[in-house]
Design a protein around this motif. Structure first.
Motif, mmCIF file in Angstrom:
data_model
loop_
_atom_site.group_PDB
_atom_site.id
_atom_site.type_symbol
_atom_site.label_atom_id
_atom_site.label_comp_id
_atom_site.label_asym_id
_atom_site.label_seq_id
_atom_site.Cartn_x
_atom_site.Cartn_y
_atom_site.Cartn_z
ATOM 1 N N GLU A 259 -25.377 46.213 13.899
ATOM 2 C CA GLU A 259 -25.571 45.006 13.106
ATOM 3 C C GLU A 259 -24.561 45.016 11.970
ATOM 4 O O GLU A 259 -24.543 45.939 11.149
ATOM 5 N N LYS A 260 -23.745 43.986 11.908
ATOM 6 C CA LYS A 260 -22.690 43.957 10.898
ATOM 7 C C LYS A 260 -23.269 43.756 9.495
ATOM 8 O O LYS A 260 -22.777 44.321 8.516
ATOM 9 N N ALA A 261 -24.311 42.976 9.396
ATOM 10 C CA ALA A 261 -24.916 42.678 8.099
ATOM 11 C C ALA A 261 -25.676 43.882 7.565
ATOM 12 O O ALA A 261 -26.084 44.776 8.316
ATOM 13 N N GLY A 262 -25.870 43.900 6.255
ATOM 14 C CA GLY A 262 -26.706 44.917 5.643
ATOM 15 C C GLY A 262 -28.178 44.578 5.833
ATOM 16 O O GLY A 262 -28.535 43.608 6.503
ATOM 17 N N ASN A 263 -29.050 45.383 5.238
ATOM 18 C CA ASN A 263 -30.477 45.092 5.344
ATOM 19 C C ASN A 263 -30.922 44.186 4.197
ATOM 20 O O ASN A 263 -30.127 43.795 3.330
ATOM 21 N N ALA A 264 -32.199 43.847 4.201
ATOM 22 C CA ALA A 264 -32.712 42.828 3.293
ATOM 23 C C ALA A 264 -32.558 43.196 1.824
ATOM 24 O O ALA A 264 -32.214 42.346 0.993
ATOM 25 N N ASP A 265 -32.817 44.454 1.480
ATOM 26 C CA ASP A 265 -32.769 44.823 0.063
ATOM 27 C C ASP A 265 -31.427 45.399 -0.377
ATOM 28 O O ASP A 265 -31.265 45.816 -1.525
ATOM 29 N N GLY A 266 -30.451 45.422 0.533
ATOM 30 C CA GLY A 266 -29.120 45.879 0.175
ATOM 31 C C GLY A 266 -28.936 47.384 0.171
ATOM 32 O O GLY A 266 -27.834 47.872 -0.127
ATOM 33 N N SER A 267 -29.973 48.151 0.509
ATOM 34 C CA SER A 267 -29.839 49.608 0.531
ATOM 35 C C SER A 267 -28.964 50.080 1.688
ATOM 36 O O SER A 267 -28.402 51.178 1.642
ATOM 37 N N ILE A 268 -28.838 49.263 2.734
ATOM 38 C CA ILE A 268 -27.836 49.466 3.776
ATOM 39 C C ILE A 268 -26.830 48.331 3.620
ATOM 40 O O ILE A 268 -27.189 47.160 3.749
#
Length: 457
Positions: free
Chosen positions: A44-53
Motif C-alpha cells: 500500500e503506497k499510502a500511510g496509515n490513518a494516524d500517520g505512524s506508518i
C-alpha cells in the motif's frame, strides 16, 4: 439419464471455470495499481490513518549514507532515538501490535527481552528493472495445479505475485524476491548455550539467480530458481565442507538437487536431506533446512492460509547490527541476541499460516509467517510442534543494502523457547569485507565437479 448427464457436464464446466479463475493472473485494472495506489511491488503506497506508518516515497537512495572501503554500510538513521521501549512490564499496552511469538519471548525472558521502537521509515528500494519484472509477473504468472510451482514466470524472475490472492502466493513472493541478482558473503553462525557461551561457524556462501549465469542452457533456465553454494571455513573440524544446491520453480516436478563435498573423505555425494526438515548445516540441531532464509524450498507439504494484513512492530532498518564497530560478543547474549542494539518499527505485514497436510511429515505441524509488505521478506515466524505447542520463533533483522538496491537481513535468529537456546546466522561485522553483489558467474561454478576445488582447505 440424459438430463442427469447434462447436469453433471454443466457442473464439471462450472468447476473448471472456477478453478481457472482461481489460477488466473490478476486483472488489468489491478495491474495498473502497481506504481500508483500500490508500490511497484504491491504494498500500500499510502500511510496509515494516524500517520505512524508514512507513505512510501521510493525508499532509500543508493547514497543514503557513507560506505567504507570494505563495503560496510553506514547507518542512515544513526541519530535517531527510540520513541519508546516495550518490556515485560508494559507489554499489555502494546499487545495489539505484537505477534504471538514476540509475546512469548517477553514471557520466556521477562528480565532481559525488550523491543526499542523507532519512527517508521519505508526504506525498501529496488532497481527499476525489478519493478518491471514484478509487473510482468502480475500480468502473466499463475500457480501450477496444486500450487507447488509457477507457470509463465521465467521471463520475469522476481516477485511472482505482487498482488497476492492467497497465502501461498504471499510465500512465493518471499521465495522469488530480489536478493541483488547474485551475492557473495562471508558470514558467521552462532548457537549459544543457555549461559551464553558459543563457538562460531564461519561460512563463505554465494547465490546466483538464473540471469546472473552467463552460460545457463535455455532448457535449464525454464525451471531454475536459484543456485547456491556454501563453504565452511571454520572450525577446523568442519573446514572445507561444501554444500551445493540447485533450486527449481517446481520442486515437485523437479525436486531440489543438492550435493555435499566432505573434506575429510574427499568425496562428493548427493544430499537429499538438504530439504524440508532435514538438519541445518552445523546448527547443533537448532534449525531445519527450510528454516534457512526464514523459509525456503518446496511448499507442497503444507496447506497455506492467508490470515490477512495487519500492523505490527517488526525488526526493521537494523543498520546498527551490521556495523563493523559492533563485535559478535556484543550481539550474542544468553537466551537471545542483544536487544539494546535492535531496532523495531511499525509496518504492515501479511500474516500467513501453514498447516501440515494429512499424511505428510515435518517436525513443524503448524507455522506462521509475517511478511513485510514493502520487500516481501519474512520478518518473523512461529513454529509449532506436533502437540500444538509453540516451539521455535524466528526473527529476521531486516535492513536495506541501499548501495545495491537490495533488501536483506543483518542476520536471522531462531529461538527455541523450550530449551532456552537459539541460533543466529548471517552476521559479518568482524569479517574482512562486506557483501558482493551483481557478479556474473558460469554454470561450471555450480556443478558437483566444482565442489572438490572449492573445498580445498
Amino acid at each position: 439419464m440424459t438430463i442427469h448427464m447434462r447436469m453433471l457436464q454443466c457442473s464439471a464446466l462450472a468447476l473448471s471455470l472456477l478453478a481457472s479463475n482461481v489460477m488466473a493472473a490478476v486483472s488489468a485494472d489491478q495491474v495498473a495499481k502497481l506504481g500508483t495506489s500500490l508500490t511497484p511491488l504491491g504494498g500500500e503506497k499510502a500511510g496509515n490513518a494516524d500517520g505512524s506508518i508514512p507513505a512510501w516515497d521510493g525508499g532509500l537512495s543508493q547514497t543514503a549514507a557513507p560506505v567504507d572501503a570494505k563495503g560496510f554500510l553506514g547507518d542512515p538513521y544513526a541519530g535517531e532515538q527510540p520513541l519508546f521501549t516495550i518490556t515485560a512490564q508494559n507489554l499489555e499496552q502494546y499487545k495489539s501490535k505484537l505477534a504471538v511469538g514476540q509475546i512469548a519471548m517477553f514471557k520466556r525472558y521477562p528480565d532481559t527481552y525488550k523491543m526499542p521502537v523507532y519512527v517508521t521509515h519505508r526504506s525498501a528500494a529496488l532497481p527499476e528493472r525489478v519493478y518491471q519484472a514484478a509487473k510482468l509477473s502480475a500480468q502473466k504468472t499463475t500457480l501450477l495445479e496444486g500450487g507447488n510451482g509457477l507457470k509463465d514466470f521465467a521471463d520475469s524472475r522476481y516477485y511472482a505475485f505482487p498482488i497476492p490472492q492467497n497465502g501461498l502466493e504471499v510465500v512465493w513472493n518471499h521465495i522469488t524476491r530480489y536478493r541483488g541478482g547474485s551475492v557473495r558473503r562471508i558470514i558467521v553462525q552462532a548457537a549459544p548455550q543457555t549461559n551464553g557461551a558459543y563457538s562460531l561457524v564461519n561460512f563463505e556462501d554465494e547465490a546466483s539467480s538464473p540471469e546472473s549465469i552467463t552460460d545457463l542452457p535455455a532448457n535449464k533456465a525454464e525451471n531454475a530458481l536459484i543456485f547456491f553454494k556454501q563453504r565452511v571455513t571454520a572450525p577446523a573440524r568442519l573446514a572445507g565442507n561444501v554444500l551445493l544446491v540447485h533450486d527449481s520453480l517446481d520442486q515437485v516436478k523437479e525436486p531440489r538437487m543438492a550435493w555435499i563435498y566432505n573434506a575429510g573423505q574427499r568425496r562428493v555425494r548427493r544430499a537429499p536431506q538438504v530439504a524440508y526438515d532435514g538438519p541445518g548445516t552445523a546448527s547443533d540441531g537448532l534449525r531445519t533446512s527450510d528454516n534457512f532464509d526464514m523459509y525456503n524450498g518446496a511448499p507442497d507439504r503444507y496447506d497455506w492460509k492467508l490470515i490477512g494484513k495487519k500492523e505490527l512492530y517488526i525488526p526493521y532498518n537494523n543498520f546498527r547490527l551490521g556495523l563493523p564497530s559492533v563485535k559478535y560478543s556484543e550481539i550474542i547474549k544468553p537466551g537471545h541476541t542483544n536487544q539494546e542494539l535492535a531496532r523495531y518499527e511499525l509496518h504492515r505485514v501479511w500474516e500467513v499460516e501453514a498447516t501440515l497436510k494429512s499424511g505428510e511429515r515435518n517436525i513443524y505441524a503448524k507455522r506462521r509467517f509475517y511478511v513485510d509488505e514493502d520487500s516481501w521478506q519474512i520478518a518473523m515466524s512461529e513454529h509449532y510442534d506436533g502437540r500444538g505447542q509453540l516451539w521455535r520463533i524466528g526473527q529476521a533483522m531486516l535492513t536495506q543494502h541501499y548501495q545495491a538496491q537490495a533488501p536483506a537481513y543483518a542476520f536471522e535468529a531462531l529461538y527455541d523457547i523450550i530449551s532456552g537456546r537459539y541460533l543466529a546466522i548471517g552476521m559479518n561485522n568482524e569479517e574482512k569485507h562486506a557483501f558482493e553483489f551483481g557478479f556474473k558467474s558460469s554454470m561450471s561454478s555450480y556443478t558437483p565437479a566444482a565442489l572438490r576445488s572449492t573445498g580445498v582447505r
